[in-house]
Structures are given as C-alpha cells and as structure tokens.
Design a protein around this motif. Structure first.
Motif, PDB file in Angstrom:
ATOM      1  N   ASP A   1       0.853  -1.183   0.000  1.00  0.00           N
ATOM      2  CA  ASP A   1       0.000   0.000   0.000  1.00  0.00           C
ATOM      3  C   ASP A   1       0.890   1.235   0.000  1.00  0.00           C
ATOM      4  OD1 ASP A   1       0.911   0.398   2.599  1.00  0.00           O
ATOM      5  OD2 ASP A   1      -1.056   0.228   3.549  1.00  0.00           O
ATOM      6  N   ILE A   2       0.278   2.387  -0.157  1.00  0.00           N
ATOM      7  CA  ILE A   2       0.964   3.679  -0.006  1.00  0.00           C
ATOM      8  C   ILE A   2       0.052   4.539   0.846  1.00  0.00           C
ATOM      9  CG2 ILE A   2       2.002   5.666  -1.151  1.00  0.00           C
ATOM     10  CD1 ILE A   2       2.286   4.029  -3.667  1.00  0.00           C
ATOM     11  N   PRO A   3       0.411   4.788   2.112  1.00  0.00           N
ATOM     12  CA  PRO A   3      -0.493   5.512   3.010  1.00  0.00           C
ATOM     13  C   PRO A   3      -0.921   6.880   2.490  1.00  0.00           C
ATOM     14  CG  PRO A   3       1.265   4.463   4.255  1.00  0.00           C
ATOM     15  CD  PRO A   3       1.614   4.303   2.800  1.00  0.00           C
ATOM     16  N   SER A   4       0.016   7.600   1.852  1.00  0.00           N
ATOM     17  CA  SER A   4      -0.344   8.919   1.345  1.00  0.00           C
ATOM     18  C   SER A   4       0.631   9.324   0.250  1.00  0.00           C
ATOM     19  CB  SER A   4      -0.330   9.965   2.460  1.00  0.00           C
ATOM     20  OG  SER A   4      -0.716  11.240   1.971  1.00  0.00           O
ATOM     21  N   VAL A   5       0.099   9.817  -0.854  1.00  0.00           N
ATOM     22  CA  VAL A   5       0.905  10.362  -1.947  1.00  0.00           C
ATOM     23  C   VAL A   5       0.805  11.884  -1.864  1.00  0.00           C
ATOM     24  CG1 VAL A   5       1.119  10.570  -4.449  1.00  0.00           C
ATOM     25  CG2 VAL A   5       0.569   8.352  -3.423  1.00  0.00           C
ATOM     26  N   PRO A   6       1.903  12.587  -1.541  1.00  0.00           N
ATOM     27  CA  PRO A   6       1.815  14.038  -1.317  1.00  0.00           C
ATOM     28  C   PRO A   6       1.348  14.827  -2.537  1.00  0.00           C
ATOM     29  CG  PRO A   6       3.869  13.155  -0.428  1.00  0.00           C
ATOM     30  CD  PRO A   6       3.251  12.059  -1.242  1.00  0.00           C
ATOM     31  N   VAL A   7       1.813  14.467  -3.728  1.00  0.00           N
ATOM     32  CA  VAL A   7       1.504  15.244  -4.937  1.00  0.00           C
ATOM     33  C   VAL A   7       0.624  14.401  -5.850  1.00  0.00           C
ATOM     34  CG1 VAL A   7       2.436  16.448  -6.943  1.00  0.00           C
ATOM     35  CG2 VAL A   7       3.687  16.501  -4.761  1.00  0.00           C
ATOM     36  N   TRP A   8      -0.599  14.851  -6.063  1.00  0.00           N
ATOM     37  CA  TRP A   8      -1.541  14.150  -6.948  1.00  0.00           C
ATOM     38  C   TRP A   8      -1.557  14.736  -8.352  1.00  0.00           C
ATOM     39  CZ3 TRP A   8      -6.924  12.269  -4.999  1.00  0.00           C
ATOM     40  CH2 TRP A   8      -6.760  11.397  -3.909  1.00  0.00           C
ATOM     41  N   HIS A   9      -1.092  15.975  -8.512  1.00  0.00           N
ATOM     42  CA  HIS A   9      -1.238  16.614  -9.819  1.00  0.00           C
ATOM     43  C   HIS A   9      -0.357  17.843  -9.924  1.00  0.00           C
ATOM     44  CE1 HIS A   9      -3.521  20.094  -8.266  1.00  0.00           C
ATOM     45  NE2 HIS A   9      -4.008  19.228  -7.392  1.00  0.00           N
ATOM     46  N   ASP A  10      -0.112  18.268 -11.154  1.00  0.00           N
ATOM     47  CA  ASP A  10       0.324  19.627 -11.436  1.00  0.00           C
ATOM     48  C   ASP A  10      -0.711  20.208 -12.399  1.00  0.00           C
ATOM     49  OD1 ASP A  10       0.920  18.498 -13.917  1.00  0.00           O
ATOM     50  OD2 ASP A  10       3.090  18.573 -13.630  1.00  0.00           O
ATOM     51  N   ARG A  11      -0.359  21.158 -13.220  1.00  0.00           N
ATOM     52  CA  ARG A  11      -1.373  21.762 -14.096  1.00  0.00           C
ATOM     53  C   ARG A  11      -1.680  20.908 -15.328  1.00  0.00           C
ATOM     54  NH1 ARG A  11      -3.062  26.735 -13.257  1.00  0.00           N
ATOM     55  NH2 ARG A  11      -3.642  26.966 -15.469  1.00  0.00           N
ATOM     56  N   HIS A  12      -0.854  19.877 -15.567  1.00  0.00           N
ATOM     57  CA  HIS A  12      -1.011  19.106 -16.798  1.00  0.00           C
ATOM     58  C   HIS A  12      -1.234  17.609 -16.567  1.00  0.00           C
ATOM     59  CE1 HIS A  12       0.406  22.714 -18.882  1.00  0.00           C
ATOM     60  NE2 HIS A  12       1.374  22.768 -18.000  1.00  0.00           N
ATOM     61  N   THR A  13      -0.870  17.130 -15.396  1.00  0.00           N
ATOM     62  CA  THR A  13      -0.904  15.691 -15.113  1.00  0.00           C
ATOM     63  C   THR A  13      -1.629  15.439 -13.804  1.00  0.00           C
ATOM     64  OG1 THR A  13       1.203  15.366 -16.268  1.00  0.00           O
ATOM     65  CG2 THR A  13       0.528  13.635 -14.738  1.00  0.00           C
ATOM     66  N   VAL A  14      -2.408  14.348 -13.751  1.00  0.00           N
ATOM     67  CA  VAL A  14      -3.145  14.000 -12.545  1.00  0.00           C
ATOM     68  C   VAL A  14      -3.138  12.485 -12.387  1.00  0.00           C
ATOM     69  CG1 VAL A  14      -5.377  13.912 -13.749  1.00  0.00           C
ATOM     70  CG2 VAL A  14      -5.315  14.398 -11.289  1.00  0.00           C
ATOM     71  N   LEU A  15      -3.195  12.030 -11.137  1.00  0.00           N
ATOM     72  CA  LEU A  15      -3.165  10.599 -10.832  1.00  0.00           C
ATOM     73  C   LEU A  15      -4.546  10.103 -10.430  1.00  0.00           C
ATOM     74  CD1 LEU A  15       0.068  10.526  -8.600  1.00  0.00           C
ATOM     75  CD2 LEU A  15      -0.094  10.117 -11.071  1.00  0.00           C
ATOM     76  N   VAL A  16      -4.853   8.861 -10.805  1.00  0.00           N
ATOM     77  CA  VAL A  16      -6.090   8.212 -10.378  1.00  0.00           C
ATOM     78  C   VAL A  16      -5.772   6.772  -9.959  1.00  0.00           C
ATOM     79  CG1 VAL A  16      -7.626   9.588 -11.848  1.00  0.00           C
ATOM     80  CG2 VAL A  16      -6.655   7.466 -12.731  1.00  0.00           C
ATOM     81  N   GLY A  17      -6.683   6.185  -9.176  1.00  0.00           N
ATOM     82  CA  GLY A  17      -6.538   4.791  -8.782  1.00  0.00           C
ATOM     83  C   GLY A  17      -5.311   4.535  -7.930  1.00  0.00           C
ATOM     84  N   ASP A  18      -4.718   3.343  -8.086  1.00  0.00           N
ATOM     85  CA  ASP A  18      -3.581   2.953  -7.262  1.00  0.00           C
ATOM     86  C   ASP A  18      -2.385   3.878  -7.432  1.00  0.00           C
ATOM     87  OD1 ASP A  18      -4.965   0.858  -6.231  1.00  0.00           O
ATOM     88  OD2 ASP A  18      -3.853  -0.724  -7.261  1.00  0.00           O
ATOM     89  N   ALA A  19      -2.282   4.568  -8.530  1.00  0.00           N
ATOM     90  CA  ALA A  19      -1.185   5.510  -8.703  1.00  0.00           C
ATOM     91  C   ALA A  19      -1.243   6.618  -7.660  1.00  0.00           C
ATOM     92  CB  ALA A  19      -1.217   6.115 -10.106  1.00  0.00           C
ATOM     93  N   ALA A  20      -2.445   6.968  -7.212  1.00  0.00           N
ATOM     94  CA  ALA A  20      -2.634   8.049  -6.234  1.00  0.00           C
ATOM     95  C   ALA A  20      -2.816   7.546  -4.815  1.00  0.00           C
ATOM     96  CB  ALA A  20      -3.847   8.896  -6.624  1.00  0.00           C
ATOM     97  N   HIS A  21      -3.341   6.346  -4.652  1.00  0.00           N
ATOM     98  CA  HIS A  21      -3.685   5.882  -3.294  1.00  0.00           C
ATOM     99  C   HIS A  21      -3.760   4.355  -3.249  1.00  0.00           C
ATOM    100  CE1 HIS A  21      -7.678   5.471  -5.128  1.00  0.00           C
ATOM    101  NE2 HIS A  21      -7.586   6.743  -5.487  1.00  0.00           N
ATOM    102  N   ALA A  22      -2.631   3.725  -3.325  1.00  0.00           N
ATOM    103  CA  ALA A  22      -2.608   2.261  -3.330  1.00  0.00           C
ATOM    104  C   ALA A  22      -3.062   1.726  -1.977  1.00  0.00           C
ATOM    105  CB  ALA A  22      -1.207   1.764  -3.641  1.00  0.00           C
ATOM    106  N   THR A  23      -3.970   0.746  -2.016  1.00  0.00           N
ATOM    107  CA  THR A  23      -4.513   0.173  -0.794  1.00  0.00           C
ATOM    108  C   THR A  23      -4.336  -1.335  -0.790  1.00  0.00           C
ATOM    109  OG1 THR A  23      -6.540  -0.095   0.506  1.00  0.00           O
ATOM    110  CG2 THR A  23      -6.807   0.074  -1.864  1.00  0.00           C
ATOM    111  N   ALA A  24      -4.083  -1.893   0.378  1.00  0.00           N
ATOM    112  CA  ALA A  24      -4.041  -3.351   0.514  1.00  0.00           C
ATOM    113  C   ALA A  24      -5.420  -3.915   0.163  1.00  0.00           C
ATOM    114  CB  ALA A  24      -3.645  -3.734   1.938  1.00  0.00           C
ATOM    115  N   PRO A  25      -5.498  -5.190  -0.252  1.00  0.00           N
ATOM    116  CA  PRO A  25      -6.777  -5.728  -0.721  1.00  0.00           C
ATOM    117  C   PRO A  25      -7.743  -6.119   0.393  1.00  0.00           C
ATOM    118  CG  PRO A  25      -5.090  -7.414  -0.818  1.00  0.00           C
ATOM    119  CD  PRO A  25      -4.389  -6.146  -0.430  1.00  0.00           C
ATOM    120  N   ASN A  26      -7.346  -5.974   1.639  1.00  0.00           N
ATOM    121  CA  ASN A  26      -8.144  -6.538   2.736  1.00  0.00           C
ATOM    122  C   ASN A  26      -9.546  -5.963   2.848  1.00  0.00           C
ATOM    123  OD1 ASN A  26      -5.130  -6.596   3.354  1.00  0.00           O
ATOM    124  ND2 ASN A  26      -5.906  -8.176   4.722  1.00  0.00           N
TER     125      ASN A  26
END
Length: 394
Positions: A274-299
């Motif tokens: 997992d990744i508890p927190s991703v500090p940077v989700w975007h700039d003016r041109h790029t944005v993250l979605v799904g596991d790229a932004a907030h990976a979670t364990a499957p539990n």
C-alpha cells in the motif's frame, strides 16, 4: 475538443476514458502490456459504491453480465466453529455487491470503452513526459513512439511511472507484511452456498472463498510473509503456491487447506503493498487516479471501487471547471480524505493477519459482536457513497 492521454489500461484507465467521453473530453488509453493480463485465479468484489459509480456513466451493465451477486458472509474460527454471519456490508437501497474474476473486469471495461469509440493502444510503456510551449503535453513510450494531448491521466497502478515523473520524491509502495494467494477450482466437494462468502480465521492466516453459479469456487489466502523479489515471484510455480497455502492452514479445523489442495494451476501469489499517502496528486497538466494516487491493501476489497470512483469524479471536475489546474485541485479535494481513510482501514485489516495465534483466538471470541459493529460503521461512509453525475462541481 480537449484530448486526454490516459496511461494505464487496467480498471481506472478505461473508466476514466468513458467518464471523460461523457463529459465531452476525448481520450486515448495507453496500456503498457501487449495484451490483457490473465491474472490466473485472481478475483474481486465490487460493492455498492463501485457499482453505483459505474452506473453514473452507464457502464455497469457489461460488468453485471460477467459477475454474480454476493449477499452474505459467514465466519469460521480456526477450529472450524461458526462465529456468525451477516449480510455483506452495504446500504439497504444500494445495488447488491458483485464478484468476478479480475481479468473479466479488465476485459469488460476495455471492451466497453472500445465499443464507445475510445482507442485502447497496447504495448505503450511510459518513460517520460514533456510540456510544450502552447500548453500541450507529450508522452514518450519505451517503443520509441510518442503521443500528444492536452492533459495526462496517470492510471498506471501502484508502481506508477507517471507518479515518479510528477514527483521524483514520491513515496514508493510499502510492503504490508503479507502475501496474497488466489485460486479457483471446480472441485465439487468445496462449494459454498450461492451468494455467500465463507471467511476463515486460521492460526497462521486468513482465508476466504465463494462459489459462482457455474460451480467454480474462488478463494484467497492472506498469510504473513516477507516481500518476495521479482525473480522470486517469477520462479514460484502454482504447485509451490498451493503447497504454501496448504501448509499455512494445515493445522486448522477449517476446509481451507483441503480447498487449496483441490486446486490445479489456476493459482497466483502476490506481494501485498500500500501507499499511506501520496503528497503530490497533480500539477497543471498531469493527474493521478486509482492505485497511482492511493494504493490500498486488498483486505477491505475496495481498490477497484476507489479507482472507478476516481475516474468519474475527475471527469465531473474537468467538465465543470474552466481549466485543468482548478479541476485537478477540486478532484483532489473531493477524493483525498476518503481514499486515505480506505487505505488506513485496509492497512489495519492487513495488520491483523500477522497477529500471533493467541491474539487471533482472542479476536475470534469477539468476532460476532465486531461484525455487526463494523457493518454499521462502514456502510454509510464507505459503501453508501454515491456520485451524482448531474450535480455541478464548484
């Protein structure tokens, strides 16, 4: 019409592309792998929140067609004794959760995106991005090709290259101290009543299974284990994974070990991150979605649903706000607190897998009470979440 370059063709990528198309934004999905992954025995459950998010963009029907309903869960202790049962968490007026192979979900979403006229290009592994003088963005791929658009959506999973390019200091995945093994079998001696999940608290791990309408029993095992290298994972055969699970549950009085033993080569094992927190989700041109932004364990079984929600919310923000900077900021504001809460919930559940046998037996005694409390506590904020496509984002 603006054009989005979507990096990743798993779950978040096709959903985001379809949601953007409905919002009036063109998109192309660029998938790193040459074809769709099979994922062997891996499967997942979509709760009411994920299904409702798909319904918001009229994309739930193909997923329902390749899945089956999951309505109740029963629990067994390590001796095999029944600990209780309950309906699967969800609001009374919400859609019934659905179970399906992970590969089937990927395929259904990709095929629906293509049916809507969205290009899905395979063999495009991202290596770099650049911003042009007129605000356009270019994605460069490992095969020497490039693509140009107005924005980039990083939907490329837990090991996201887009995330690393967006923020070189971004944290990498954290191993949770467990391995997950999934399998499926047609053996008739280990079927579960229709619509039911059977969960087993073993001495050395957690095991769950359910049986589909065609008689296939799908199972997973979460067991404590150190992170395996890529070479070690590649060298692990289905027979070795099967033996690993059988040994982990051999001393229990549950059917877990026998079910694993009755499984052929439809078995896959993975490290759990997992990744508890991703500090940077975007700039003016790029944005993250799904596991790229907030990976979670499957539990907590919410990774797919969170990715689907992301794509729909992002599209609404881009539809309603005048530029990508404000749209991306609104998307993060609407999503960050929720998804990080889910990551924390899953991490806490993953931590329980590594408890000692004594702690696990003590927990078993309180499971029946905990089931009711956990259901009431999560149904409203987790599975009761709904996206109103027609509501404006301000």
């Amino acid at each position: 019409m603006a054009h989005a370059l979507i990096i990743g063709g798993g779950i978040a990528g096709p959903v985001t592309a379809m949601a953007l198309r409905r919002a009036g934004i063109d998109a192309t999905v660029h998938e790193a792998y040459p074809s769709g992954a099979d994922d062997a025995g891996a499967f997942l459950i979509l709760f009411a929140n994920g299904l409702s998010a798909l319904a918001a963009i009229d994309a739930d029907r193909p997923v329902r067609a390749c899945s089956f309903p999951s309505e109740a869960v029963e629990f067994l202790g390590d001796t095999g004794a029944a600990l209780g049962s309950r309906p699967i968490a969800g609001p009374a007026d919400g859609p019934t959760p659905r179970t399906l192979p992970r590969a089937a979900l990927h395929r259904a979403l990709r095929e629906e995106a293509v049916r809507r006229g969205i290009p899905v290009v395979h063999g495009k592994r991202l290596v770099d991005t650049a911003v042009g003088s007129h605000g356009t963005v270019t994605a460069f791929f490992a095969d020497g090709t490039r693509a140009e658009g107005d924005l980039i959506v990083g939907a490329d999973g837990i090991h996201s290259r887009t995330r690393a390019l967006l923020d070189p200091a971004a944290p990498g995945p954290r191993h949770t101290g467990q391995l997950t093994v999934s399998g499926r079998t047609r053996d008739t001696g280990h079927r579960v009543p229709p619509g039911t999940y059977r969960m087993m608290y073993g001495r050395r791990g957690f095991f769950g299974c359910t049986t589909g309408p065609d008689g296939t029993t799908y199972w997973f095992a979460n067991v404590p284990g150190a992170e395996l290298s890529a070479a070690e994972l590649a060298a692990r055969t289905p027979a070795r994974w099967r033996r690993h699970v059988v040994e982990a549950f051999a001393d229990d009085g549950t059917p877990a070990a026998a079910l694993a033993a009755a499984t052929g080569d439809d078995i896959v094992g993975l490290n759990v991150y997992d990744i508890p927190s991703v500090p940077v989700w975007h700039d003016r041109h790029t944005v993250l979605v799904g596991d790229a932004a907030h990976a979670t364990a499957p539990n907590a079984a919410q990774g797919a649903s969170m990715a689907i929600e992301d794509g729909v919310v992002l599209a609404r923000c881009l539809r309603d706000l005048p530029d990508t900077g404000r749209a991306f900021a609104a998307y993060e504001r609407l999503r960050r607190e929720r998804v990080e809460r889910v990551v924390a919930l899953s991490a806490a559940m993953a931590g329980r897998v590594a408890r000692t046998a004594e702690e696990r037996r003590e927990r078993d005694a309180g499971v029946a009470l905990g089931m009711a409390r956990d259901t009431a506590g999560t149904a409203d904020w987790l599975t009761g979440y709904r996206i109103d496509w027609d509501a404006r984002v301000h």
